[in-house]
Write a protein that holds these residues in place. Structure first.
Motif, mmCIF file in Angstrom:
data_model
loop_
_atom_site.group_PDB
_atom_site.id
_atom_site.type_symbol
_atom_site.label_atom_id
_atom_site.label_comp_id
_atom_site.label_asym_id
_atom_site.label_seq_id
_atom_site.Cartn_x
_atom_site.Cartn_y
_atom_site.Cartn_z
ATOM 1 N N LYS A 1 40.952 -5.871 13.585
ATOM 2 C CA LYS A 1 40.994 -5.148 14.863
ATOM 3 C C LYS A 1 39.999 -5.705 15.916
ATOM 4 N N PRO A 2 38.717 -5.950 15.532
ATOM 5 C CA PRO A 2 37.792 -6.452 16.563
ATOM 6 C C PRO A 2 38.274 -7.741 17.228
ATOM 7 N N TYR A 3 38.951 -8.598 16.454
ATOM 8 C CA TYR A 3 39.385 -9.894 16.992
ATOM 9 C C TYR A 3 40.570 -9.748 17.939
ATOM 10 N N LEU A 4 41.190 -8.574 17.890
ATOM 11 C CA LEU A 4 42.329 -8.326 18.783
ATOM 12 C C LEU A 4 41.939 -7.328 19.884
ATOM 13 N N THR A 5 40.623 -7.168 20.046
ATOM 14 C CA THR A 5 40.106 -6.253 21.069
ATOM 15 C C THR A 5 39.397 -7.069 22.148
ATOM 16 N N PHE A 6 39.609 -6.715 23.406
ATOM 17 C CA PHE A 6 39.028 -7.441 24.543
ATOM 18 C C PHE A 6 38.414 -6.420 25.493
ATOM 19 N N VAL A 7 37.175 -6.675 25.909
ATOM 20 C CA VAL A 7 36.514 -5.742 26.830
ATOM 21 C C VAL A 7 36.118 -6.492 28.094
ATOM 22 N N VAL A 8 36.552 -5.984 29.234
ATOM 23 C CA VAL A 8 36.127 -6.536 30.526
ATOM 24 C C VAL A 8 35.237 -5.486 31.175
ATOM 25 N N ILE A 9 34.041 -5.904 31.593
ATOM 26 C CA ILE A 9 33.108 -4.941 32.180
ATOM 27 C C ILE A 9 33.050 -5.142 33.686
ATOM 28 N N GLY A 10 33.379 -4.087 34.429
ATOM 29 C CA GLY A 10 33.369 -4.151 35.903
ATOM 30 C C GLY A 10 34.768 -4.019 36.466
ATOM 31 N N VAL B 1 43.024 -3.810 25.075
ATOM 32 C CA VAL B 1 42.252 -4.348 26.205
ATOM 33 C C VAL B 1 41.570 -3.164 26.899
ATOM 34 N N TYR B 2 40.243 -3.263 27.061
ATOM 35 C CA TYR B 2 39.484 -2.205 27.739
ATOM 36 C C TYR B 2 38.931 -2.729 29.053
ATOM 37 N N LEU B 3 38.993 -1.919 30.087
ATOM 38 C CA LEU B 3 38.284 -2.212 31.333
ATOM 39 C C LEU B 3 37.256 -1.100 31.511
ATOM 40 N N VAL B 4 35.984 -1.508 31.504
ATOM 41 C CA VAL B 4 34.899 -0.527 31.525
ATOM 42 C C VAL B 4 34.255 -0.516 32.909
ATOM 43 N N ILE C 1 33.734 -9.774 28.470
ATOM 44 C CA ILE C 1 33.652 -10.546 29.716
ATOM 45 C C ILE C 1 32.952 -9.703 30.767
ATOM 46 N N TRP C 2 31.996 -10.305 31.428
ATOM 47 C CA TRP C 2 31.184 -9.576 32.410
ATOM 48 C C TRP C 2 31.701 -9.842 33.820
ATOM 49 N N ALA C 3 32.027 -8.787 34.532
ATOM 50 C CA ALA C 3 32.470 -8.948 35.928
ATOM 51 C C ALA C 3 31.887 -7.815 36.766
#
Ligand SMILES: Cc1cc2nc3c(=O)[nH]c(=O)nc-3n(C[C@H](O)[C@H](O)[C@H](O)COP(=O)(O)OP(=O)(O)OC[C@H]3O[C@@H](n4cnc5c(N)ncnc54)[C@H](O)[C@@H]3O)c2cc1C
Length: 420
Positions: free
Chosen positions: A154-163, A197-200, A256-258
């Motif tokens: 699961k972690p390898y198929l999870t993506f987090v974009v911050i911003g 995919v998460y957008l935080v 990923i930091w944005a």
């Protein structure tokens, strides 16, 4: 009398436009950049998500000025500016004198004092960043392919974009598309529905700065695309194995930091007044106080429009300021008085995914396919080299028709290890 020397630091949208405006004038122009290429940053996320190649969105600065004999290009990083001696110093020690100086060094990502987060959550600013992010995503998918336990992969198929600004929205939308679409058919061991995919975003909405209706439309579109948008969720910690929010830990190596920008070391050390994010406050003619021969433009500058609203860090601002400055310097040599800079706002837009975008053009609010088409045509039109423009347009249409992702090579050995 010797020709006056104009030194431009930065071959981005601002710097390139100053140099192009001064082509074949009596000025001796030197453009210095730490990279050898002009980079079209608005399409960086397409490289990071394997839709375009680096060469599609970057042009060697030197090649742009082949025919402009009064423009010299220097590859190097400026580490110091002496305002009184009128020289700049490169990291290698070279000293370059100027009569006029243009600082167009752009901005850097701001980790709000948590600089160690950068290693686990790279920002998207350079080709190197885009390739690093692309390889991280690809390596992570390879890891997931090797793990048979659903929970373990699961972690390898999870993506987090911050911003949740334009870059974060573009990036999250684009990852959601590759995660849910055709590229996943190449893997045998997991199903595309397993990807998350998460957008935080710390604020209460995405695309702050856009109108409420467009911001709501972006949120709705992202949600429909399967992105988990977490609003009012400031990040508490970033580790190499995940992101800690107030009530939740998201386990993943793909972060990923944005989320916000600041000035560069060079502008931070210039000793000038800045705004809260490190942009240098400039006069009406873009010069700095008490130094009419030193200018700051683009993302590095803080400038308010007639209504007192600060101009945003976007490409059209940098381009218009670059052109204005070129004209100002040409007029200066004729003894014409300086006129204040005025920004012509032709609209703001952001893409969310394939055939999905939002645009505000002089009060007209567009969403969906038409907004996306306008975004694409405008952005591709602004690519510096014609060859790139044509190729990028063809690739863009190709991706639209086929959903295929072209550039999926893992080239750097050091990026192959992704651990959680
Ligand atoms: C991922 C991403 C997506 C974006 N999307 C959009 C969009 O869709 N639409 C839009 O309008 N804008 C977008 N932007 C913003 C836009 O790219 C910037 O506003 C624009 O690039 C600013 O131009 P600039 O000339 O000020 O700086 P930049 O284009 O950043 O150029 C700065 C240059 O200075 C060089 N440099 C920096 N420090 C030094 C030094 N000390 N010595 C030598 N060289 C130095 C850098 O190498 C670089 O080439 C995006 C930005 C990013 C990062």
């Amino acid at each position: 009398m010797p020709n006056k020397k104009v030194v431009i630091i930065g071959g981005g949208f601002g710097g390139m436009n100053v140099a192009k405006s001064l082509a074949n004038t009596s000025y001796e122009v030197t453009i210095i950049d730490k990279a050898n290429h002009h980079l079209f940053q608005p399409l960086l996320y397409q490289v990071a998500t394997a839709a375009l190649s680096p060469g599609d969105i970057a042009t060697p600065i030197r090649s742009v000025f082949t025919k402009q004999k009064n423009v010299k290009v220097v590859l190097g990083e400026v580490v110091e500016v002496s305002k009184t001696d009128q020289v700049v110093q490169l990291a290698e020690g070279d000293v370059i004198p100027f009569d006029y100086l243009v600082i167009a060094t752009g901005a850097e990502y701001n980790y709000f004092g948590n600089d160690d987060w950068e290693k686990s959550a790279p920002g998207l600013k350079s080709l190197d960043d885009a390739l690093r992010i692309r390889e991280r995503i690809l390596v992570s998918l390879e890891q997931a392919e090797k793990i048979h336990d659903l929970e373990d992969r699961k972690p390898y198929l999870t993506f987090v974009v911050i911003g949740g600004g334009p870059t974060g929205v573009e990036m999250a939308g684009s990852i959601a598309e590759i995660a849910k679409r055709n590229m996943m058919r190449d893997y045998r061991n997991f199903h595309r529905n397993e990807t998350n995919v998460y957008l935080v975003e710390a604020a209460s909405g995405v695309l702050n700065g856009f109108s409420e209706s467009l911001s709501d439309n972006a949120l709705e579109t992202l949600t429909k695309m399967g992105v988990h948008v977490l609003l009012n969720s400031p990040v508490e910690e970033i580790r190499k194995d995940g992101v800690q929010l107030k009530n939740q830990f998201i386990e993943t190596p793909n972060i990923i930091w944005a989320a916000g920008v600041s000035g560069t070391d060079l502008t931070n050390n210039l000793g000038e007044e800045t705004d809260r994010i490190g942009r240098i406050k400039v006069n009406e003619d873009l010069s700095i106080p008490n130094h009419p021969n030193i200018f700051v433009i683009g993302d590095a500058a803080y400038f308010e429009d007639e209504k007192g609203k600060p101009l945003a860090g976007v490409a059209p601002v940098a381009m218009q300021q670059g052109k204005y400055l070129g004209k100002l310097l040409k007029n200066e040599s004729n003894g014409t008085n300086r006129k204040p800079f005025k920004y012509v706002d032709k609209g703001t837009m952001a893409t969310i995914g394939r055939a999905k975008a939002v645009a505000d053009i002089k009060g007209f609010k567009l969403t969906g396919f038409f907004a996306w088409l306008i975004w694409g045509v405008i952005h591709i039109f602004f690519l510096i080299g014609f060859r790139n423009r044509f190729r990028v347009f063809a690739e863009w249409i190709w991706h639209y028709i086929t959903f295929k992702r072209g550039v999926r090579l893992i080239a750097h050995k050091e990026n192959r290890e992704v651990e959680t």
